[in-house]
Design a protein around this motif. Structure first.
Motif, mmCIF file in Angstrom:
data_model
loop_
_atom_site.group_PDB
_atom_site.id
_atom_site.type_symbol
_atom_site.label_atom_id
_atom_site.label_comp_id
_atom_site.label_asym_id
_atom_site.label_seq_id
_atom_site.Cartn_x
_atom_site.Cartn_y
_atom_site.Cartn_z
ATOM 1 N N ARG A 78 -44.867 1.464 -18.472
ATOM 2 C CA ARG A 78 -45.252 0.193 -19.101
ATOM 3 C C ARG A 78 -46.589 0.436 -19.792
ATOM 4 O O ARG A 78 -47.496 1.021 -19.195
ATOM 5 N N PHE A 79 -46.705 -0.011 -21.024
ATOM 6 C CA PHE A 79 -47.919 0.258 -21.801
ATOM 7 C C PHE A 79 -48.380 -1.025 -22.488
ATOM 8 O O PHE A 79 -47.633 -1.620 -23.272
ATOM 9 N N ASP A 80 -49.601 -1.471 -22.184
ATOM 10 C CA ASP A 80 -50.181 -2.669 -22.798
ATOM 11 C C ASP A 80 -51.195 -2.231 -23.851
ATOM 12 O O ASP A 80 -52.015 -1.333 -23.602
ATOM 13 N N PHE A 81 -51.176 -2.893 -25.006
ATOM 14 C CA PHE A 81 -52.052 -2.453 -26.086
ATOM 15 C C PHE A 81 -52.475 -3.633 -26.951
ATOM 16 O O PHE A 81 -51.809 -4.668 -27.015
ATOM 17 N N ALA A 82 -53.631 -3.462 -27.608
ATOM 18 C CA ALA A 82 -54.164 -4.502 -28.487
ATOM 19 C C ALA A 82 -53.453 -4.443 -29.833
ATOM 20 O O ALA A 82 -53.475 -3.427 -30.524
ATOM 21 N N HIS A 83 -52.801 -5.550 -30.178
ATOM 22 C CA HIS A 83 -52.127 -5.691 -31.478
ATOM 23 C C HIS A 83 -51.822 -7.177 -31.640
ATOM 24 O O HIS A 83 -51.592 -7.876 -30.664
ATOM 25 N N TYR A 84 -51.802 -7.650 -32.885
ATOM 26 C CA TYR A 84 -51.798 -9.100 -33.085
ATOM 27 C C TYR A 84 -50.506 -9.683 -33.627
ATOM 28 O O TYR A 84 -50.444 -10.849 -33.972
ATOM 29 N N SER A 85 -49.452 -8.881 -33.687
ATOM 30 C CA SER A 85 -48.181 -9.449 -34.149
ATOM 31 C C SER A 85 -47.020 -8.733 -33.468
ATOM 32 O O SER A 85 -47.161 -7.600 -32.986
ATOM 33 N N LYS A 86 -45.872 -9.400 -33.452
ATOM 34 C CA LYS A 86 -44.668 -8.843 -32.850
ATOM 35 C C LYS A 86 -44.231 -7.616 -33.646
ATOM 36 O O LYS A 86 -44.288 -7.601 -34.867
ATOM 37 N N LYS A 145 -36.947 6.149 -24.600
ATOM 38 C CA LYS A 145 -36.240 4.966 -25.105
ATOM 39 C C LYS A 145 -37.000 3.700 -24.739
ATOM 40 O O LYS A 145 -37.272 3.433 -23.560
ATOM 41 N N ILE A 146 -37.388 2.916 -25.762
ATOM 42 C CA ILE A 146 -38.049 1.623 -25.532
ATOM 43 C C ILE A 146 -36.996 0.611 -25.125
ATOM 44 O O ILE A 146 -35.968 0.459 -25.788
ATOM 45 N N ILE A 147 -37.244 -0.113 -24.014
ATOM 46 C CA ILE A 147 -36.273 -1.107 -23.555
ATOM 47 C C ILE A 147 -36.745 -2.543 -23.766
ATOM 48 O O ILE A 147 -35.946 -3.466 -23.735
ATOM 49 N N SER A 148 -38.073 -2.733 -23.997
ATOM 50 C CA SER A 148 -38.539 -4.094 -24.304
ATOM 51 C C SER A 148 -39.909 -4.037 -24.949
ATOM 52 O O SER A 148 -40.678 -3.085 -24.747
#
Length: 872
Positions: A594-602, A680-683
């Protein structure tokens, strides 16, 4: 001197005394289970005091960001009401680890204050520990004698154990301390009463500015004290109070630490500081809380609903509430103060500059969210007030106020303010009872009883071998028994360990230790300060024995796959989305990452696909790991190594490079990217303002996920009887479904029109009401409500009760016109409570419309008859 000059003067003075300047550690604590936030300057040096870390520099000086909003150091409710309490504050400190002691600490403190800062010596007071006979602790004569070299004896005061004996906690290093206080009152006040009578009495102008702690004992779990082999000095000086003294102000908030923020608040709100006490308090609260929240977000702690994130959210909401109530701010405005904070403090704390955009975005989103909550809370409180008045009560119950506070985040003081305006009060006893029940729940959930460490061999220094080995021969250095949530287990520290302790987002290793026929399972490994602590359900029969420590090899390999994939993902995100992307959190598990990151749009589907493609390309290239375990931090940064905000790094670091990806990292990694196999990205989605989260799988887990998707597609093709173009077939089905739904809606509208006409013809005039009661065949509750609304608009003074059964369920709908509510006291929500038992159900609603659902359609006839009796 300005505040920035004062800070620099302190660091420069002690640098001249051969102290190493070190940077502040993050305000959010990562590897200490006893703390959520850094609440004192000593936190980052705790391991040195405990003997878990070697002394790198015997003398250190720093300024430390601190936060005190929980536990025994909780200043939150005082902040803003007085002139000197704060949530976030700076602690200036100089430290000696087994080097100098009381003589030098006292001399340098006095010299810095009076010579460098020119504070008048005749306004200074010192306190020394008076001793405690019950613990065989003597009066600190040594400190007293040194102070006599600088201050007259009448300004050297004895202090109690509470004020002048510092302890880290219930156990651990401790010792007497010597506080320095300053009297900032005017000459007339000083003549009336001596400052010595006001020291430690809560006077806002006779304040402690510096505490010199002399760590010379260790407190054991049985309460006994034993002398430490090395004596240390730990000093802490409140920067904000020091600025007040140097700048000759009567309040911390009048210094240039806070005035630029207060002036900005004045500009935004068009209110003037110093004209109204309530507005002044609000501005002080906002200025203080802005700092606490901004520094916490910059250090990686995003507001949330649990643990540290909940504390930060609570601080921010308190500031929003003060702006809303006292400064008339109904739109986000605290986010607009961030540039001023960055401008003033960004030089000393560059993390504010680097994270400015994120801080602004997060605060703005939190403001929008809580202002809506305030609106919701106001409506709920109005309903509670209305109920109270109907029942002729002057006090609302504490449980209702607690629900507002706990469930909706509605501040208690705002509840009380609104109640006072309406000549009502709150049952405080009930509220406190509810609060205590919740606290007890939290305490019980978090209660952990930890015994003393039992030292098996104090000469065994723990060494981590897990970068190279899955198993090793080892011995137990120390152990202790732990009781938590009704479970008893043991914590073991090993001389040599291959077990990686949970840190940096990577989960702790599992496995076992064995000696002969005895095998002890290790179910987790945690980092406690600088120790790798192994959790075991039982203690070996012979803790002094020699053991074979073995890590679960399969889980370790899968975890390494995911950790290395995280680095490749980070690089791909920065390449495809932009260099603004920064890691804000991660979880590296053996089953997924799981990776959380700063970004401002989907992220778009195209972006997700590009990221996956780039990571998998790096995997196929089979890039060899380039690892440097001991490289100077400056050199690592020069090479372009990415560091994470909110992490504290030493002067020597470990770097992991896979081609162009290079990061500072202490985790376990693959030897070459080809080991990862598949990514593989799952979400992908938002978790808070400006922060997004990707979950992904690698290796066998990714293969399994892909194969499951292929199997789903195979089943879809079978159902569609289409093996060539399933997407086209599904589109055709959806179009057909849409057409049928439109036809169905047209039939429904025709049926509703017909039903409405039939019901309107059945209207009977009874007394002052037009009454419609009856059954409607096989419609759902939404259709009943539609009929009720339409008939109510067409027929004045309507009293309507309709029943229907649909798919085995019973439904009732009651509608009452406004006139009947006012003149006759008929209320739909009360009538539905009378009728719903007939259908073995329940319901509710408003005065003019209410509904109920139940499981007994046979009871509808009785319900309708009962409604007819009500209208009679």
């Amino acid at each position: 001197m300005g505040s920035n000059e004062i800070r620099e003067a302190f660091l420069k003075y002690f640098r001249e005394k051969d102290h190493q300047i070190v940077s502040s550690s993050p305000i959010v604590i990562k590897n200490d289970p006893t703390l959520m936030f850094t609440n004192a300057g000593m936190n980052q040096f705790k391991d040195i005091f405990l003997g878990n870390s070697a002394v790198q520099f015997p003398r250190i000086v720093n300024t430390q960001k601190c936060l005190r909003v929980s536990g025994k150091h909780n200043d939150l409710e005082e902040v803003g009401l007085d002139t000197y309490h704060h949530t976030m504050f700076e602690m200036l400190g100089n430290w000696s680890f087994g080097d100098y002691f009381k003589k030098e600490a006292i001399h340098w403190a006095f010299e810095f204050l009076t010579d460098r800062l020119k504070l008048p010596a005749d306004r200074l007071y010192a306190t020394v520990f008076e001793g405690n006979p019950s613990e065989n602790l003597e009066f600190d004569k040594e400190a007293f004698n040194y102070w006599k070299l600088y201050l007259p004896t009448e300004r050297i005061l004895s202090g109690s154990k509470k004020d002048n004996f510092w302890e880290m906690g219930d156990t651990g290093p401790c010792g007497p301390c010597s506080e320095i206080h300053i009297d900032l009152r005017n000459q007339d006040e000083r003549k009336k009463i001596s400052g010595s009578e006001l020291v430690n009495k809560g006077h806002h102008l006779v304040v402690e500015i510096w505490n010199l702690v002399f760590i010379q004992f260790n407190r054991k779990s049985n309460g006994q004290l034993e002398p430490l082999p090395d004596k240390h000095v730990d000093t802490g000086m409140g920067f904000e109070r020091l600025c007040m003294a140097v700048q000759n102000k009567q309040s911390n908030y009048d210094t240039d630490v806070f005035q630029p923020l207060i002036e900005k608040i004045e500009d935004i709100t068009a209110k003037k500081y110093g004209t109204d006490e309530s507005m002044d308090i609000a501005m002080r609260v906002i200025a203080d809380h802005l700092r606490a929240v901004s520094f916490s977000i910059a250090d990686g702690q995003i507001p949330s609903n649990n643990k540290a994130g909940y504390v930060i959210r609570r601080i921010l909401r308190r500031a929003i509430r003060y702006g809303y109530t006292y400064l008339g701010q109904n739109d986000p405005f605290i986010c607009r103060l961030v540039p001023e904070l960055v401008n003033h403090m960004g030089h000393a704390f560059p993390e504010l500059v680097a994270q400015q955009k994120l801080v602004e975005k997060v605060i703005e989103e939190e403001e929008y969210s809580f202002l809506k909550t305030l609106e919701t809370g106001m409506k709920l409180l109005e309903q509670t007030v209305e109920k109270c008045r109907k029942e002729n009560k002057k006090q609302i119950d504490g449980k209702s106020a607690f629900v507002l506070y706990d469930t909706y985040g509605f501040p208690l003081d705002l509840t009380e303010l609104i109640l006072r305006e309406k000549n009502l009060s709150l049952n405080h006893k009930e509220f406190e009872e509810e609060m205590e029940i919740q606290k007890a729940r939290s305490r019980n959930a978090a209660k952990v009883d930890t015994g003393d460490w039992v030292i098996v061999n104090d000469k065994l220094k723990p060494v981590f071998l897990g970068y190279d080995l899955f198993e090793t021969e080892t011995r137990i250095s120390r152990y202790r028994k732990v009781s938590a949530k009704g479970r008893v287990y043991y914590q073991l520290v090993l001389e040599k360990t291959p077990f990686y302790a949970e840190s940096g987002g990577q989960i702790g290793d599992t496995g076992y230790i064995e000696n002969g026929d005895e095998k002890i399972q290790i179910f987790n490994t945690l980092k406690e300060n600088d120790l790798n602590v192994h959790l075991a359900n039982s203690l070996p029969k012979n803790p002094q024995g020699v053991f074979r420590a073995v890590v679960d090899n399969e889980k370790r390999k899968l975890t390494a796959n995911n950790h290395s994939a995280t680095h490749l993902l980070h690089e791909a995100l920065r390449a495809i989305l932009g260099s603004h992307v920064e890691q804000k959190g991660s979880l590296v598990h053996y089953d997924y990452l799981r990776f959380d990151f700063a970004h401002y749009s989907k992220l778009t589907e195209e972006e997700i696909s590009a990221i996956e493609t780039m990571v998998n390309q790096k995997i196929r290239e089979n890039i060899q790991r380039d690892e440097h375990r001991e490289i100077p931090l400056a050199e690592a940064k020069q090479q372009g190594a990415i560091s994470l905000f909110g992490e504290k790094y030493g002067d020597v670091v470990r770097t992991i490079r896979f081609g162009s990806s290079i990061e500072l990292c202490g985790g376990i990694h693959v030897e070459a990217t080809g080991n990862i196999g598949l990514f593989k990205i799952i979400s992908e989605g938002a978790i808070s303002a400006g922060i997004r989260r990707i979950e992904a799988k690698t290796g066998p887990a990714a293969e399994k996920y892909v194969n499951n998707q292929i199997e789903i597609l195979r089943e879809v093709r079978q159902m569609l009887k289409d093996t060539t173009e399933p997407v086209k077939s599904i589109k055709n089905l959806l179009e057909e479904k849409s057409k049928l739904e439109k036809q169905l809606e047209a039939f429904r509208r025709d049926k509703l029109k017909s039903l409405k006409a039939t019901l309107a013809r059945s209207t009977q005039r009874k007394a002052q009401a037009n009454v419609i009661t009856g059954f409607v065949e096989a419609v759902d509750i939404e259709t009943l409500k539609d009929l009720a609304y339409q008939l109510k608009n067409d027929i004045p003074d309507l009293f309507l009760v309709l029943g229907s059964s649909h798919e085995g369920k019973a439904f009732l709908c009651v509608s009452v016109s406004e006139n009947l509510i006012k003149q006759n006291g008929l209320r739909a929500n009360e009538i539905i409570k009378t009728l719903s038992p007939y259908i073995q159900g329940g319901g509710g609603g408003q005065d003019f419309l209410a509904t109920a659902g139940g499981k007994n359609p046979e009871g509808l006839e009785k319900a309708i008859r009962a409604a007819q009796e009500i209208i009679k």
